[in-house]
Scaffold this motif. Structure first.
Motif, mmCIF file in Angstrom:
data_model
loop_
_atom_site.group_PDB
_atom_site.id
_atom_site.type_symbol
_atom_site.label_atom_id
_atom_site.label_comp_id
_atom_site.label_asym_id
_atom_site.label_seq_id
_atom_site.Cartn_x
_atom_site.Cartn_y
_atom_site.Cartn_z
ATOM 1 N N ARG A 1 42.888 46.429 38.015
ATOM 2 C CA ARG A 1 42.917 45.018 37.641
ATOM 3 C C ARG A 1 41.538 44.541 37.217
ATOM 4 O O ARG A 1 40.526 45.101 37.662
ATOM 5 C CB ARG A 1 43.390 44.177 38.837
ATOM 6 C CG ARG A 1 44.822 44.431 39.252
ATOM 7 C CD ARG A 1 45.138 43.818 40.606
ATOM 8 N NE ARG A 1 46.532 44.017 41.002
ATOM 9 C CZ ARG A 1 46.987 45.122 41.566
ATOM 10 N NH1 ARG A 1 46.172 46.143 41.812
ATOM 11 N NH2 ARG A 1 48.269 45.206 41.896
ATOM 12 N N TRP A 2 41.541 43.525 36.391
ATOM 13 C CA TRP A 2 40.322 42.779 36.072
ATOM 14 C C TRP A 2 40.489 41.364 36.633
ATOM 15 O O TRP A 2 41.559 40.762 36.527
ATOM 16 C CB TRP A 2 40.083 42.689 34.569
ATOM 17 C CG TRP A 2 39.516 43.926 33.959
ATOM 18 C CD1 TRP A 2 40.197 44.933 33.348
ATOM 19 C CD2 TRP A 2 38.137 44.278 33.891
ATOM 20 N NE1 TRP A 2 39.333 45.895 32.904
ATOM 21 C CE2 TRP A 2 38.056 45.518 33.216
ATOM 22 C CE3 TRP A 2 36.951 43.672 34.317
ATOM 23 C CZ2 TRP A 2 36.838 46.161 32.966
ATOM 24 C CZ3 TRP A 2 35.744 44.302 34.068
ATOM 25 C CH2 TRP A 2 35.694 45.543 33.402
ATOM 26 N N TYR A 3 39.397 40.867 37.202
ATOM 27 C CA TYR A 3 39.315 39.498 37.692
ATOM 28 C C TYR A 3 38.081 38.852 37.055
ATOM 29 O O TYR A 3 37.220 39.540 36.497
ATOM 30 C CB TYR A 3 39.142 39.460 39.218
ATOM 31 C CG TYR A 3 40.384 39.759 40.016
ATOM 32 C CD1 TYR A 3 40.864 41.056 40.139
ATOM 33 C CD2 TYR A 3 41.066 38.743 40.684
ATOM 34 C CE1 TYR A 3 41.991 41.338 40.882
ATOM 35 C CE2 TYR A 3 42.198 39.011 41.447
ATOM 36 C CZ TYR A 3 42.643 40.313 41.535
ATOM 37 O OH TYR A 3 43.764 40.589 42.285
ATOM 38 N N ARG A 4 37.983 37.550 37.207
ATOM 39 C CA ARG A 4 36.776 36.856 36.763
ATOM 40 C C ARG A 4 36.491 35.670 37.677
ATOM 41 O O ARG A 4 37.397 35.138 38.321
ATOM 42 C CB ARG A 4 36.890 36.379 35.311
ATOM 43 C CG ARG A 4 37.925 35.289 35.070
ATOM 44 C CD ARG A 4 38.050 35.012 33.575
ATOM 45 N NE ARG A 4 39.006 33.946 33.302
ATOM 46 C CZ ARG A 4 39.382 33.595 32.085
ATOM 47 N NH1 ARG A 4 38.874 34.219 31.018
ATOM 48 N NH2 ARG A 4 40.252 32.602 31.917
ATOM 49 N N GLN A 5 35.223 35.295 37.706
ATOM 50 C CA GLN A 5 34.820 34.141 38.506
ATOM 51 C C GLN A 5 33.822 33.316 37.716
ATOM 52 O O GLN A 5 32.720 33.793 37.401
ATOM 53 C CB GLN A 5 34.215 34.573 39.837
ATOM 54 C CG GLN A 5 33.937 33.409 40.776
ATOM 55 C CD GLN A 5 33.667 33.870 42.194
ATOM 56 O OE1 GLN A 5 33.370 35.031 42.461
ATOM 57 N NE2 GLN A 5 33.791 32.945 43.138
ATOM 58 N N ARG B 1 37.552 33.079 42.342
ATOM 59 C CA ARG B 1 37.815 34.279 41.546
ATOM 60 C C ARG B 1 39.294 34.280 41.158
ATOM 61 O O ARG B 1 40.164 34.009 41.990
ATOM 62 C CB ARG B 1 37.460 35.521 42.346
ATOM 63 C CG ARG B 1 37.488 36.813 41.555
ATOM 64 C CD ARG B 1 36.938 37.976 42.358
ATOM 65 N NE ARG B 1 35.540 37.786 42.711
ATOM 66 C CZ ARG B 1 34.780 38.720 43.275
ATOM 67 N NH1 ARG B 1 35.285 39.906 43.545
ATOM 68 N NH2 ARG B 1 33.529 38.463 43.580
ATOM 69 N N GLU B 2 39.576 34.593 39.896
ATOM 70 C CA GLU B 2 40.947 34.586 39.416
ATOM 71 C C GLU B 2 41.312 35.918 38.765
ATOM 72 O O GLU B 2 40.475 36.563 38.117
ATOM 73 C CB GLU B 2 41.179 33.435 38.426
ATOM 74 C CG GLU B 2 40.421 33.539 37.141
ATOM 75 C CD GLU B 2 40.841 32.478 36.122
ATOM 76 O OE1 GLU B 2 41.818 31.759 36.372
ATOM 77 O OE2 GLU B 2 40.175 32.403 35.075
ATOM 78 N N TRP B 3 42.550 36.293 38.936
ATOM 79 C CA TRP B 3 43.071 37.506 38.324
ATOM 80 C C TRP B 3 43.209 37.319 36.824
ATOM 81 O O TRP B 3 43.621 36.246 36.350
ATOM 82 C CB TRP B 3 44.423 37.841 38.951
ATOM 83 C CG TRP B 3 45.193 38.865 38.210
ATOM 84 C CD1 TRP B 3 44.947 40.208 38.162
ATOM 85 C CD2 TRP B 3 46.315 38.647 37.360
ATOM 86 N NE1 TRP B 3 45.860 40.832 37.359
ATOM 87 C CE2 TRP B 3 46.713 39.892 36.856
ATOM 88 C CE3 TRP B 3 47.031 37.503 36.990
ATOM 89 C CZ2 TRP B 3 47.793 40.035 35.997
ATOM 90 C CZ3 TRP B 3 48.114 37.638 36.142
ATOM 91 C CH2 TRP B 3 48.482 38.893 35.646
ATOM 92 N N TYR C 1 32.877 39.056 35.260
ATOM 93 C CA TYR C 1 34.119 39.818 35.236
ATOM 94 C C TYR C 1 33.995 41.028 36.160
ATOM 95 O O TYR C 1 32.995 41.760 36.105
ATOM 96 C CB TYR C 1 34.432 40.264 33.804
ATOM 97 C CG TYR C 1 34.990 39.135 32.973
ATOM 98 C CD1 TYR C 1 34.164 38.100 32.550
ATOM 99 C CD2 TYR C 1 36.343 39.085 32.628
ATOM 100 C CE1 TYR C 1 34.663 37.039 31.801
ATOM 101 C CE2 TYR C 1 36.857 38.033 31.881
ATOM 102 C CZ TYR C 1 36.015 37.017 31.482
ATOM 103 O OH TYR C 1 36.521 35.970 30.748
ATOM 104 N N ASN D 1 38.732 45.892 39.695
ATOM 105 C CA ASN D 1 39.295 45.933 41.043
ATOM 106 C C ASN D 1 40.276 47.075 41.182
ATOM 107 O O ASN D 1 41.072 47.358 40.277
ATOM 108 C CB ASN D 1 39.988 44.611 41.346
ATOM 109 C CG ASN D 1 40.846 44.665 42.585
ATOM 110 O OD1 ASN D 1 42.035 45.009 42.529
ATOM 111 N ND2 ASN D 1 40.254 44.348 43.721
ATOM 112 N N TRP E 1 35.643 46.486 44.743
ATOM 113 C CA TRP E 1 35.149 45.688 43.624
ATOM 114 C C TRP E 1 33.880 46.294 43.056
ATOM 115 O O TRP E 1 33.079 46.874 43.789
ATOM 116 C CB TRP E 1 34.830 44.269 44.089
ATOM 117 C CG TRP E 1 35.984 43.541 44.670
ATOM 118 C CD1 TRP E 1 36.375 43.534 45.979
ATOM 119 C CD2 TRP E 1 36.914 42.709 43.976
ATOM 120 N NE1 TRP E 1 37.494 42.749 46.144
ATOM 121 C CE2 TRP E 1 37.844 42.225 44.930
ATOM 122 C CE3 TRP E 1 37.054 42.316 42.646
ATOM 123 C CZ2 TRP E 1 38.894 41.385 44.580
ATOM 124 C CZ3 TRP E 1 38.101 41.471 42.303
ATOM 125 C CH2 TRP E 1 39.005 41.013 43.267
#
Length: 115
Positions: free
Chosen positions: A34-38, A44-46, A93, A96, A105
């Motif tokens: 998965r990639w997330y970002r904050q 932090r969001e998926w 970014y 995960n 992470w």
């Protein structure tokens, strides 16, 4: 487990950027990624999901149609192609993996969308 992101930087609105995550320390080919970002001041969001074989993907509504997640199990990498970027895509970014129930992470890579 080690995840190392790269490819971030400054990009103009409407431009493109490709992020990459190099994985080691686990059997990469059997785990979804998965990639997330904050963004600053936000949770932090998926962003995107890809299954172990690379044939099932899913995206957050905010990036659907603009971002593409892919993986190369031979190279042990997972990429995020970002097209038509917007200022609201500015964030750190993160790559995960949930390996044997434990979330892992990377250190993150900064993406800044600005003219």
């Amino acid at each position: 487990v080690q995840l190392v992101e790269s490819g971030g930087g400054l990009v103009q609105p409407g431009g493109s950027l490709r992020l990459s995550c190099a994985a080691s320390g686990f059997t990469f080919s059997i785990y979804a990624m998965r990639w997330y970002r904050q963004a600053p001041g936000k949770e932090r969001e998926w962003v995107a999901f890809i299954n172990s074989g690379g044939y099932i993907t899913n995206y957050a509504d905010s990036v659907k149609g603009r971002f593409t997640i892919s993986r190369d199990n031979t190279k042990r990498t997972v990429d995020l192609q970002m097209n038509s970027v917007r200022p609201e895509d500015t964030a750190v970014y993160y790559c995960n993996a949930a390996v044997r129930g434990n979330e892992s992470w990377g250190q993150g890579t900064q993406v800044t969308v600005s003219s």
